[in-house]
Structure formats: structure tokens, C-alpha cells
Design a protein around this motif. Sequence first.
Motif, PDB file in Angstrom:
ATOM      1  N   MET A   1      -6.831   7.796  -3.906  1.00 47.39           N
ATOM      2  CA  MET A   1      -6.529   7.555  -4.674  1.00 47.39           C
ATOM      3  C   MET A   1      -7.275   6.480  -5.573  1.00 47.39           C
ATOM      4  SD  MET A   1      -2.062   6.257  -5.516  1.00 47.39           S
ATOM      5  CE  MET A   1      -1.439   7.819  -4.488  1.00 47.39           C
ATOM      6  N   SER A   2      -6.647   7.381  -6.954  1.00 47.43           N
ATOM      7  CA  SER A   2      -7.233   6.518  -7.724  1.00 47.43           C
ATOM      8  C   SER A   2      -6.395   4.779  -8.248  1.00 47.43           C
ATOM      9  CB  SER A   2      -7.324   7.130  -9.234  1.00 47.43           C
ATOM     10  OG  SER A   2      -7.641   6.294 -10.378  1.00 47.43           O
ATOM     11  N   GLN A   3      -6.063   3.658  -8.593  1.00 42.09           N
ATOM     12  CA  GLN A   3      -5.626   2.847  -8.909  1.00 42.09           C
ATOM     13  C   GLN A   3      -5.606   3.283 -10.542  1.00 42.09           C
ATOM     14  OE1 GLN A   3      -4.592   3.011  -5.953  1.00 42.09           O
ATOM     15  NE2 GLN A   3      -6.790   2.338  -5.389  1.00 42.09           N
ATOM     16  N   ALA A   4      -6.076   3.905 -11.672  1.00 43.37           N
ATOM     17  CA  ALA A   4      -5.448   4.241 -12.756  1.00 43.37           C
ATOM     18  C   ALA A   4      -4.392   4.438 -13.122  1.00 43.37           C
ATOM     19  CB  ALA A   4      -6.771   5.211 -13.369  1.00 43.37           C
ATOM     20  N   ASP A   5      -3.385   4.586 -12.324  1.00 43.49           N
ATOM     21  CA  ASP A   5      -2.419   5.025 -12.397  1.00 43.49           C
ATOM     22  C   ASP A   5      -0.735   3.864 -12.101  1.00 43.49           C
ATOM     23  OD1 ASP A   5      -1.846   5.526 -10.031  1.00 43.49           O
ATOM     24  OD2 ASP A   5      -0.771   6.552  -9.220  1.00 43.49           O
ATOM     25  N   ARG A   6      -2.021   2.846 -11.948  1.00 42.76           N
ATOM     26  CA  ARG A   6      -1.415   1.210 -11.868  1.00 42.76           C
ATOM     27  C   ARG A   6      -1.492   0.483 -13.448  1.00 42.76           C
ATOM     28  NH1 ARG A   6       0.139   2.400  -6.819  1.00 42.76           N
ATOM     29  NH2 ARG A   6      -1.577   3.865  -5.500  1.00 42.76           N
ATOM     30  N   ARG A   7      -0.473  -0.745 -13.045  1.00 50.11           N
ATOM     31  CA  ARG A   7      -0.389  -1.005 -13.692  1.00 50.11           C
ATOM     32  C   ARG A   7      -0.666  -3.168 -13.218  1.00 50.11           C
ATOM     33  NH1 ARG A   7      -0.967  -0.698 -19.393  1.00 50.11           N
ATOM     34  NH2 ARG A   7      -0.879   1.515 -19.878  1.00 50.11           N
ATOM     35  N   TYR A   8      -0.850  -4.050 -13.521  1.00 44.58           N
ATOM     36  CA  TYR A   8      -0.871  -5.274 -12.312  1.00 44.58           C
ATOM     37  C   TYR A   8      -0.408  -6.230 -13.721  1.00 44.58           C
ATOM     38  CZ  TYR A   8      -4.316  -2.544 -10.129  1.00 44.58           C
ATOM     39  OH  TYR A   8      -5.056  -1.675  -9.276  1.00 44.58           O
ATOM     40  N   THR A   9      -0.222  -7.569 -12.908  1.00 48.18           N
ATOM     41  CA  THR A   9       0.972  -8.897 -13.580  1.00 48.18           C
ATOM     42  C   THR A   9       0.049  -9.669 -13.198  1.00 48.18           C
ATOM     43  OG1 THR A   9       2.337  -9.220 -11.360  1.00 48.18           O
ATOM     44  CG2 THR A   9       2.921  -7.772 -12.903  1.00 48.18           C
ATOM     45  N   LYS A  10      -0.283 -10.894 -13.608  1.00 42.86           N
ATOM     46  CA  LYS A  10      -0.984 -11.686 -13.704  1.00 42.86           C
ATOM     47  C   LYS A  10      -0.561 -12.792 -12.523  1.00 42.86           C
ATOM     48  CE  LYS A  10      -2.156 -13.304 -18.518  1.00 42.86           C
ATOM     49  NZ  LYS A  10      -2.605 -14.017 -19.866  1.00 42.86           N
ATOM     50  N   SER A  11       0.670 -12.320 -12.083  1.00 42.27           N
ATOM     51  CA  SER A  11       0.931 -13.087 -10.364  1.00 42.27           C
ATOM     52  C   SER A  11       0.049 -11.812  -9.173  1.00 42.27           C
ATOM     53  CB  SER A  11       2.249 -13.530 -10.440  1.00 42.27           C
ATOM     54  OG  SER A  11       2.980 -12.416 -11.165  1.00 42.27           O
ATOM     55  N   HIS A  12      -0.121 -10.687  -9.317  1.00 40.65           N
ATOM     56  CA  HIS A  12      -1.149  -9.790  -8.480  1.00 40.65           C
ATOM     57  C   HIS A  12       0.113  -8.646  -8.249  1.00 40.65           C
ATOM     58  CE1 HIS A  12      -4.915 -12.500  -9.524  1.00 40.65           C
ATOM     59  NE2 HIS A  12      -3.863 -13.429  -9.143  1.00 40.65           N
ATOM     60  N   GLU A  13       0.769  -8.913  -8.428  1.00 38.30           N
ATOM     61  CA  GLU A  13       2.090  -7.398  -8.279  1.00 38.30           C
ATOM     62  C   GLU A  13       1.022  -5.971  -8.825  1.00 38.30           C
ATOM     63  OE1 GLU A  13       4.252 -10.695  -7.593  1.00 38.30           O
ATOM     64  OE2 GLU A  13       3.466 -10.097  -9.601  1.00 38.30           O
ATOM     65  N   TRP A  14       1.285  -4.995  -8.515  1.00 38.32           N
ATOM     66  CA  TRP A  14       1.232  -3.590  -9.364  1.00 38.32           C
ATOM     67  C   TRP A  14       2.273  -3.347  -9.231  1.00 38.32           C
ATOM     68  CZ3 TRP A  14       2.406   0.215  -6.599  1.00 38.32           C
ATOM     69  CH2 TRP A  14       2.254  -0.026  -5.133  1.00 38.32           C
ATOM     70  N   ILE A  15       2.382  -2.005 -10.347  1.00 41.83           N
ATOM     71  CA  ILE A  15       3.179  -1.303 -10.392  1.00 41.83           C
ATOM     72  C   ILE A  15       2.372   0.775 -10.621  1.00 41.83           C
ATOM     73  CG2 ILE A  15       3.128  -1.856 -12.610  1.00 41.83           C
ATOM     74  CD1 ILE A  15       6.730  -1.320 -12.902  1.00 41.83           C
ATOM     75  N   ARG A  16       3.871   1.122  -9.806  1.00 41.45           N
ATOM     76  CA  ARG A  16       3.071   2.127 -10.121  1.00 41.45           C
ATOM     77  C   ARG A  16       4.084   3.546 -10.012  1.00 41.45           C
ATOM     78  NH1 ARG A  16       4.033   6.448  -6.291  1.00 41.45           N
ATOM     79  NH2 ARG A  16       3.163   4.795  -4.878  1.00 41.45           N
ATOM     80  N   THR A  17       4.647   4.265 -11.553  1.00 40.68           N
ATOM     81  CA  THR A  17       6.010   4.221 -11.997  1.00 40.68           C
ATOM     82  C   THR A  17       6.063   6.252 -11.755  1.00 40.68           C
ATOM     83  OG1 THR A  17       4.909   5.316 -14.680  1.00 40.68           O
ATOM     84  CG2 THR A  17       6.005   3.104 -13.925  1.00 40.68           C
TER      85      THR A  17
END
Length: 132
Positions: A1-17
Motif C-alpha cells: 500500500m502506498s504511504q501517500a494517504d498518510r500524514r506524519y508528525t515530527k515525533s514520527h507518528e503517522w495518521i491515515r484517515t
Amino acid sequence: MSQADRRYTKSHEWIRTEGKIAYVGISDHAQKEVTDVVYVEIPKTGKTLKAGEEATTLESVKAAFSIYAPVSGTLVKANADLEKDPGLINRSPFEKGWIFAIEMSNPADVEGLMTEEQYQAFLKSPEAAGHH
């Protein structure tokens, strides 16, 4: 799966909505940094979190690490599979290794987080070196 649908934080968490629900985990970079995850504190659902607030912790053979909420909202789901198999975070950081899901107070908050390209550029920056 592409990670293009994710966003990231400077503390290295990802989020997918998915609508108002956002799944949260740690980036591939972060799981390599923490090495072997041996324990994940399964967060309690119903808890209201502000963006940047600690949501839970995980422990690796190296140390304990805080996992922060990338956006504000209510914790609605936790990945119970991690209780039996915390190593999912290392083996499948973007799919099976998600940690919790949050119902976002304001889904537009996601727009303020880094895209995959911005996150990769951040990892190469001097600022990233101080964020472990």
C-alpha cells in the motif's frame, strides 16, 4: 500500500484517515529506531486527547517511547492485537501495527501535518536528529 494517504508528525507518528476516524501508528523510520517492540500499553477508549498530547507508550528492548496524538479527538479504538504480538509494529508498521484510532474533533487538522515527501525531507534535516 502506498504511504501517500498518510500524514506524519515530527515525533514520527503517522495518521491515515477514514472519514472522521484516523488510525495512528509509528513510521517505518521510528520502528527501526526503537528496534524490537516488546510491549505496547493499549490505550483506553473514550479518552479525549489534544494534538501533541501523549496517547500511550510502547517499550522496546532499548527504552520506552511516548506515542502522541497527531490531532485532537476522542480515542475510539485500540489495536488489541498488539497485546499478544507487539512485534507487529516492527513487522507491519503501516498496516497491522497501527496503535490506536481517534475520532477527530476537526478533520481539517490533518492538513497541517507533513506529507510523505515532507516527512522524508524532515528525516534528512538537522532538526530531525534532535527528535528521538
